[in-house]
Design a protein around this motif. Structure first.
Motif, PDB file in Angstrom:
ATOM      1  N   VAL A  74       0.890  -1.152  -0.137  1.00  0.00           N
ATOM      2  CA  VAL A  74       0.090   0.210   0.110  1.00  0.00           C
ATOM      3  C   VAL A  74       0.932   1.231  -0.062  1.00  0.00           C
ATOM      4  O   VAL A  74       1.914   1.347   0.869  1.00  0.00           O
ATOM      5  CB  VAL A  74      -1.032   0.273   1.154  1.00  0.00           C
ATOM      6  N   MET A  75       0.612   2.135  -0.793  1.00  0.00           N
ATOM      7  CA  MET A  75       1.054   3.455  -0.789  1.00  0.00           C
ATOM      8  C   MET A  75       0.339   4.572  -0.616  1.00  0.00           C
ATOM      9  O   MET A  75      -0.727   4.737  -1.418  1.00  0.00           O
ATOM     10  CB  MET A  75       1.861   3.813  -2.215  1.00  0.00           C
ATOM     11  N   VAL A  76       0.575   5.560   0.297  1.00  0.00           N
ATOM     12  CA  VAL A  76      -0.321   6.768   0.953  1.00  0.00           C
ATOM     13  C   VAL A  76       0.445   7.777   0.732  1.00  0.00           C
ATOM     14  O   VAL A  76       1.678   7.989   0.981  1.00  0.00           O
ATOM     15  CB  VAL A  76      -0.557   6.578   2.285  1.00  0.00           C
ATOM     16  N   HIS A  77       0.107   8.762  -0.040  1.00  0.00           N
ATOM     17  CA  HIS A  77       0.591  10.291  -0.163  1.00  0.00           C
ATOM     18  C   HIS A  77      -0.046  11.029   1.105  1.00  0.00           C
ATOM     19  O   HIS A  77      -1.267  11.038   1.028  1.00  0.00           O
ATOM     20  CB  HIS A  77       0.574  10.834  -1.329  1.00  0.00           C
ATOM     21  N   GLY A  78       0.706  11.355   1.845  1.00  0.00           N
ATOM     22  CA  GLY A  78       0.151  12.144   3.236  1.00  0.00           C
ATOM     23  C   GLY A  78       0.712  13.475   3.622  1.00  0.00           C
ATOM     24  O   GLY A  78       1.700  13.608   3.169  1.00  0.00           O
ATOM     25  N   ARG A  79       0.281  14.084   4.634  1.00  0.00           N
ATOM     26  CA  ARG A  79       0.933  15.151   5.219  1.00  0.00           C
ATOM     27  C   ARG A  79       0.976  15.140   6.636  1.00  0.00           C
ATOM     28  O   ARG A  79       0.002  14.832   7.255  1.00  0.00           O
ATOM     29  CB  ARG A  79       0.012  16.499   4.833  1.00  0.00           C
TER      30      ARG A  79
END
Length: 134
Positions: A74-79
């Protein structure tokens, strides 16, 4: 429900439990005791990750953005904002799961661009620049 859909849900729950709720006991259910940490900024294992989060201000907030899954990854783009630094941190976290448990992690990290420093004129995360870094 596909394994990818299940894994995305697990990762989002795990990240919220650790980064936002700071519930370390509950987080242990999501991270393997044999967790492999491949980030150059985080000490080895699950404890290295937990210790890092414990060292950050209570104001730390994690917001997930784009999330993708393929098989066991799983790949998540987050802040990460409220981290005690002048700029929020934009992260791409990649995790590998086994039987619903996070077992391995990679990341790519960058300080969030401001309106003035974005060559594209577009925010790195979401639809607008956050007020805290404009």
């Amino acid at each position: 429900m596909t394994i990818e859909t299940q894994n995305k849900s697990i990762v989002l729950e795990a990240f919220d439990t650790l980064f936002n709720k700071r519930d370390y006991v509950a987080a242990e259910a999501y991270w393997s005791p044999a967790y492999i940490q491949r980030s150059a900024l985080i000490a080895p294992g699950r404890q290295g990750l937990f210790d890092l989060i414990k060292s950050l201000p209570d104001t730390l907030t994690y917001e997930p953005g784009v999330i993708m899954a393929e098989g066991d990854k799983v790949m998540v783009h987050g802040r990460f904002s409220g981290n005690g630094q002048p700029a929020a941190l934009i992260a791409v976290d990649i995790v590998r799961l086994e039987n619903g448990i996070l077992v391995e992690h990679w990341d790519v990290l960058q300080d969030e661009a401001t309106t003035g420093s974005s060559a594209s004129g577009l925010p790195m995360f979401g639809a607008r620049f956050p007020d805290s870094v404009e």
